[in-house]
Design an enzyme around this catalytic site. Structure first.
Site, PDB file in Angstrom:
ATOM      1  N   LYS A  36       0.857  -1.090   0.009  1.00  0.00           N
ATOM      2  CA  LYS A  36       0.080   0.032  -0.049  1.00  0.00           C
ATOM      3  C   LYS A  36       0.770   1.170  -0.197  1.00  0.00           C
ATOM      4  O   LYS A  36       1.920   1.136   0.757  1.00  0.00           O
ATOM      5  CB  LYS A  36      -0.773  -0.067   1.239  1.00  0.00           C
ATOM      6  CG  LYS A  36      -1.963   1.080   1.407  1.00  0.00           C
ATOM      7  CD  LYS A  36      -2.644   1.185   2.634  1.00  0.00           C
ATOM      8  CE  LYS A  36      -4.131  -0.127   2.135  1.00  0.00           C
ATOM      9  NZ  LYS A  36      -5.188   0.090   3.193  1.00  0.00           N
TER      10      LYS A  36
ATOM     11  N   GLU B  39     -18.121  -6.636  11.091  1.00  0.00           N
ATOM     12  CA  GLU B  39     -19.188  -5.821  12.066  1.00  0.00           C
ATOM     13  C   GLU B  39     -20.043  -6.919  12.579  1.00  0.00           C
ATOM     14  O   GLU B  39     -20.395  -6.788  13.703  1.00  0.00           O
ATOM     15  CB  GLU B  39     -19.947  -4.838  11.142  1.00  0.00           C
ATOM     16  CG  GLU B  39     -19.175  -3.618  10.820  1.00  0.00           C
ATOM     17  CD  GLU B  39     -18.232  -3.711   9.362  1.00  0.00           C
ATOM     18  OE1 GLU B  39     -18.170  -4.800   8.869  1.00  0.00           O
ATOM     19  OE2 GLU B  39     -17.291  -2.894   9.381  1.00  0.00           O
TER      20      GLU B  39
ATOM     21  N   ARG C 282     -24.677  -3.374   8.349  1.00  0.00           N
ATOM     22  CA  ARG C 282     -24.348  -4.787   8.027  1.00  0.00           C
ATOM     23  C   ARG C 282     -24.667  -5.914   9.062  1.00  0.00           C
ATOM     24  O   ARG C 282     -24.580  -7.134   9.038  1.00  0.00           O
ATOM     25  CB  ARG C 282     -22.733  -5.028   7.765  1.00  0.00           C
ATOM     26  CG  ARG C 282     -21.825  -6.347   7.399  1.00  0.00           C
ATOM     27  CD  ARG C 282     -22.133  -7.014   6.208  1.00  0.00           C
ATOM     28  NE  ARG C 282     -21.910  -6.407   5.031  1.00  0.00           N
ATOM     29  CZ  ARG C 282     -20.999  -6.240   4.025  1.00  0.00           C
ATOM     30  NH1 ARG C 282     -19.716  -6.513   4.709  1.00  0.00           N
ATOM     31  NH2 ARG C 282     -20.774  -5.623   2.892  1.00  0.00           N
TER      32      ARG C 282
HETATM   33  C1  LIG Z   1     -18.505  -3.094   5.797  1.00  0.00           C
HETATM   34  C2  LIG Z   1     -17.247  -1.943   5.817  1.00  0.00           C
HETATM   35  N1  LIG Z   1     -16.706  -1.850   7.122  1.00  0.00           N
HETATM   36  C3  LIG Z   1     -15.585  -0.953   6.934  1.00  0.00           C
HETATM   37  C4  LIG Z   1     -15.297  -0.345   5.551  1.00  0.00           C
HETATM   38  C5  LIG Z   1     -14.429   0.791   5.599  1.00  0.00           C
HETATM   39  N2  LIG Z   1     -13.307   0.371   4.671  1.00  0.00           N
HETATM   40  C6  LIG Z   1     -12.962   0.631   3.729  1.00  0.00           C
HETATM   41  S1  LIG Z   1     -11.632   0.232   2.775  1.00  0.00           S
HETATM   42  C7  LIG Z   1     -11.269  -0.669   4.299  1.00  0.00           C
HETATM   43  C8  LIG Z   1     -10.014  -1.407   4.261  1.00  0.00           C
HETATM   44  C9  LIG Z   1      -9.879  -2.296   3.353  1.00  0.00           C
HETATM   45  O1  LIG Z   1      -8.520  -3.248   3.428  1.00  0.00           O
HETATM   46  P1  LIG Z   1      -8.273  -3.829   2.213  1.00  0.00           P
HETATM   47  O2  LIG Z   1      -9.693  -4.682   1.695  1.00  0.00           O
HETATM   48  O3  LIG Z   1      -7.111  -5.009   2.545  1.00  0.00           O
HETATM   49  O4  LIG Z   1      -7.954  -3.348   1.026  1.00  0.00           O
HETATM   50  P2  LIG Z   1      -6.602  -2.031   0.843  1.00  0.00           P
HETATM   51  O5  LIG Z   1      -7.198  -0.786   1.190  1.00  0.00           O
HETATM   52  O6  LIG Z   1      -5.543  -2.656   1.534  1.00  0.00           O
HETATM   53  O7  LIG Z   1      -6.474  -2.204  -0.687  1.00  0.00           O
HETATM   54  C10 LIG Z   1     -12.047  -0.397   5.398  1.00  0.00           C
HETATM   55  C11 LIG Z   1     -12.063  -1.091   6.730  1.00  0.00           C
HETATM   56  C12 LIG Z   1     -16.225  -0.601   4.545  1.00  0.00           C
HETATM   57  N3  LIG Z   1     -15.827  -0.008   3.502  1.00  0.00           N
HETATM   58  N4  LIG Z   1     -17.071  -1.531   4.539  1.00  0.00           N
HETATM   59 MG   LIG Z   2      -5.114  -4.709   2.483  1.00  0.00          MG
END
Ligand SMILES: Cc1ncc(C[n+]2csc(CCOP(=O)(O)OP(=O)(O)O)c2C)c(N)n1
Ligand SMILES: [Mg+2]
Ligand SMILES: CC(=O)[C@@H](O)[C@H](O)COP(=O)(O)O
Length: 647
Positions: A282, A368, A396
């Site tokens: 990232k 969640e 959710r």
């Molecule tokens: C149900 C839900 N909970 C929390 C979020 C907030 N959120 C958006 S992106 C993220 C992290 C995602 O991590 P990852 O899937 O590893 O993607 P990366 O950003 O590392 O590419 C979170 C917690 C969300 N979009 N949906």
């Molecule tokens: Mg990630």
């Protein structure tokens, strides 16, 4: 002309050489840093998927081969290579480029919901439809390691594993982080891989094997099995997938376009579901992001494109700041208090509590539903859990609140940040649903604090509620100045009393909820100018409805409610129902968010477009009062001299 200027669609990627792909990757990274540092957005995630996205669009034929991005915040490169490069100066702005996939923007975009962990289910369903309809194309799902901690992802994997000829490729984009490092057993193994001294050897062996022969499933395991046992252990995840029955390819260096491409090619040719495990970083290519321990620039505001430092730092306090400070104070006073986050420790402000009470802080991943029912378990065990989420993400876990907490009358406190209109993140990020959903839960207590003092008081009260769920919700705005009460009736704070002019009626009762109390006071100013009597109140605890509010309504000629939530099922409509059941015939007019999916725009723009401004609401109320008295509206409202209300 740069190479990037020549890319107007995925087909323009096909003929590029390895050197050109390297150059194009560098140009895209520079473009992302230049653009997103000016508009704000998900810079870190997108810097990490440059090569992966190029390989995806060189291997698959989008949109005939749908590419579904989980959460969608990492789809900027996808947008760049599908002809939307020129839209980036308008990123996340009203009528501009969405910060997520958008079906209205492009045929290459399939899924718009930004709630994580859903991509595999979408893809599994779409692939089944392709098979039923004789469509020979592939469906590709790109899911992050963080999103892979969500229950929906494992529900989908369970079904995918049982379906041997599903035309589906799952790409796990594993950068080891959500905002902070991804938690859980799977993540622990992968971290072991990444930190193993033999990490480079593993990648090299797999790369050579992928170059030589189809390396899918057991072949991968055998190859890796040949490496020292110690490594095999850290590669258990691929064993885990293979053991599930899902063919596995990887781990692949996600910044080597051709290596990713070859792995995707093999997966595509396999003829059944395959999981391609890609390792990325990232924030790659931007040292300020790569070195940012908090979240590696998961999402940024406007920043300096060299140093990464914010271009402006607001002195004003956020609701999150107030919550973070007060919860830590509460944690010192009451060791029953524990805190739970769903992979958003810093965004929800729990990092302060975690620093003081690490053993009483739980990050459950983007899970969640698990967070809520685990909290129920903690409450059964005598703790008082505080579950801190963004309001929209509680959707959710509604059933878990209703049945796992509410039915058992358990004392769990939910703190919902980003409640109400958030705006620029689009339809699935607005926290506009929670009061409508939660008012269905029998016995639930809900408050929308109007200022910092009320938030602190609400927290202290909530953790004493041991026989029902309690909810505190606040917006993404900065905290307004404290609004003291001039009187209190029952549990209801009276914020303003302006008697009606001579001969006028018994006046209007304006009920403001949370952040929109400021709007309610702005409405009152305009009604008083028109000689209309007005009483402004804050229910403080909006649910259950305070009997004092019923009596206040009885003594007024009109009730107006103003909330940062759906009107349908919101607190205003709940009050209307309670008044009806109490035989109070005072007419009620509820102002709030219409039952629509809102476009992305700023919060202020959306509030204005929806008429949730003091002037618009006052105009409607004056017409209502004039209509009821037959008197023409007094001279038209003069808005020029009015400061905009908080909202
Ligand atoms: C149900 C839900 N909970 C929390 C979020 C907030 N959120 C958006 S992106 C993220 C992290 C995602 O991590 P990852 O899937 O590893 O993607 P990366 O950003 O590392 O590419 C979170 C917690 C969300 N979009 N949906
Ligand atoms: Mg990630
Ligand atoms: C994609 C996602 O769900 C989050 O990253 C969201 O963008 C957070 O937005 P704010 O924290 O800026 O409100």
């Amino acid at each position: 002309m740069s190479l990037l200027d020549t890319v107007n669609g995925p087909r323009d990627l096909r003929g590029l050489s390895a050197e050109q792909l390297t150059q194009l990757s560098e140009e895209i990274r520079a473009f992302l840093i230049h653009q997103v540092s000016r508009t704000g957005g998900h810079l870190g995630p997108n810097l990490g998927v440059v090569e992966l996205t190029l390989a995806l669009h060189r291997t698959f034929d989008s949109p005939a081969d749908p590419i579904i991005f989980d959460t969608g915040h990492q789809s900027y490169v996808h947008k760049i290579v599908t002809g939307r490069r020129d839209g980036f100066p308008t990123l996340k702005q009203k009528n501009g480029l969405s910060g997520y996939p958008s079906r209205a923007e492009s045929e290459h975009d399939w899924v718009e919901n930004q709630h994580a962990s859903a991509s595999l289910a979408y893809a599994e369903g779409l692939a089944k439809a392709f098979r039923l309809r004789g469509n020979r194309h592939h469906v590709v799902a790109v899911i992050g390691d963080g999103a892979l901690t969500g229950g929906m992802a494992w529900e989908a994997l369970n079904n995918i594993a049982a379906d041997d000829d599903l035309p589906l490729v799952v790409v796990v984009n594993d950068n080891g982080r959500s905002y902070t490092p991804t938690v859980g057993g799977l993540a622990r193994h992968l971290t072991g891989l990444r930190t193993s001294p033999r990490y480079e050897q593993v990648l090299d062996v797999v790369k050579r094997q992928v170059n030589r022969a189809p390396l899918v499933g057991s072949a991968a395991y055998d190859v890796l099995h040949g490496i020292k046992a110690g490594l095999k252990d850290v590669l258990a995840p691929q064993g885990m997938y293979s053991d599930l029955g899902i063919k596995y390819v990887g781990p692949i260096d996600g910044h080597d376009v051709l290596a990713v491409e070859r792995a995707l090619q093999q997966a595509k040719q396999f003829g059944g579901p395959v999981l391609v495990h890609v390792l990325t970083h990232k924030g790659r290519g931007f040292p300020a992001a790569e070195n940012n321990e908090e979240d590696q620039f998961h999402t940024v505001g406007q920043i300096d494109e060299v140093t990464g430092l914010p271009l402006s730092v607001s002195e004003r306090t956020t609701w999150t700041d107030v919550f973070a400070e007060e919860l830590e104070r509460l944690g010192r006073a009451d060791d029953r208090v524990v805190a739970i986050t769903a992979a958003m420790l810093y965004p929800t402000g729990l990092h302060r509590f975690a620093a003081s009470f690490p053993e009483r802080t739980y990050d459950v991943g983007i899970a969640e539903q698990h967070a809520v029912t685990s909290a129920a378990g903690l409450a059964l065990g005598g703790m008082h859990p505080v579950v801190a989420l963004y309001a929209t993400f509680l959707n959710r876990a509604f059933d878990q609140v209703l049945m796992d907490v509410g039915l058992h009358r358990l004392g769990v406190t939910f703190v919902l940040d980003r409640a109400g209109i958030t705006g620029n993140d689009g339809a699935s990020h607005n926290g506009m649903w929670d009061m409508s959903m939660l008012q269905l839960v029998p016995g639930l207590h809900l408050t929308a604090p109007r200022d910092a003092t009320r938030l602190r008081e609400a927290l202290h009260r909530a953790v004493t509620i041991a026989d029902a769920p309690s909810v505190i919700r606040y917006s993404k705005e900065k905290v307004p100045e404290d609004v003291p009460a001039v009187d209190r009736v029952g549990g209801v704070d009276v914020l303003r009393r302006s008697p009606a002019g001579d001969g006028a009626g018994s006046g209007v009762l304006v009920v403001g909820y949370g952040q929109l109390v400021g709007t309610a006071l702005g409405v009152a100013d305009r009604l008083v100018d028109q000689g209309i009597g007005v009483t402004v109140v804050d229910p403080v605890w909006a649910l259950p409805v305070d009997p004092a509010l019923v009596e206040l309504a009885r003594s007024h000629e009109l009730v107006v409610t103003i909330e940062d939530n759906l009107v349908v099922g919101g607190c205003g409509s709940r009050l209307l129902l309670v008044l009806s059941e109490a035989g109070v015939m005072t007419p009620v007019r509820c102002f709030g968010i219409p039952q629509e999916y809102l476009p992305h725009a700023s919060r202020g723009e959306l509030l204005s477009d929806l008429g949730l401004t003091p002037q618009d609401i006052a105009r409607s109320v004056i017409e209502l009062v004039a209509g009821s008295t037959g008197e023409p509206a007094h001279p038209p409202l003069v808005e020029a001299d009015r400061p905009p209300a908080e909202g």
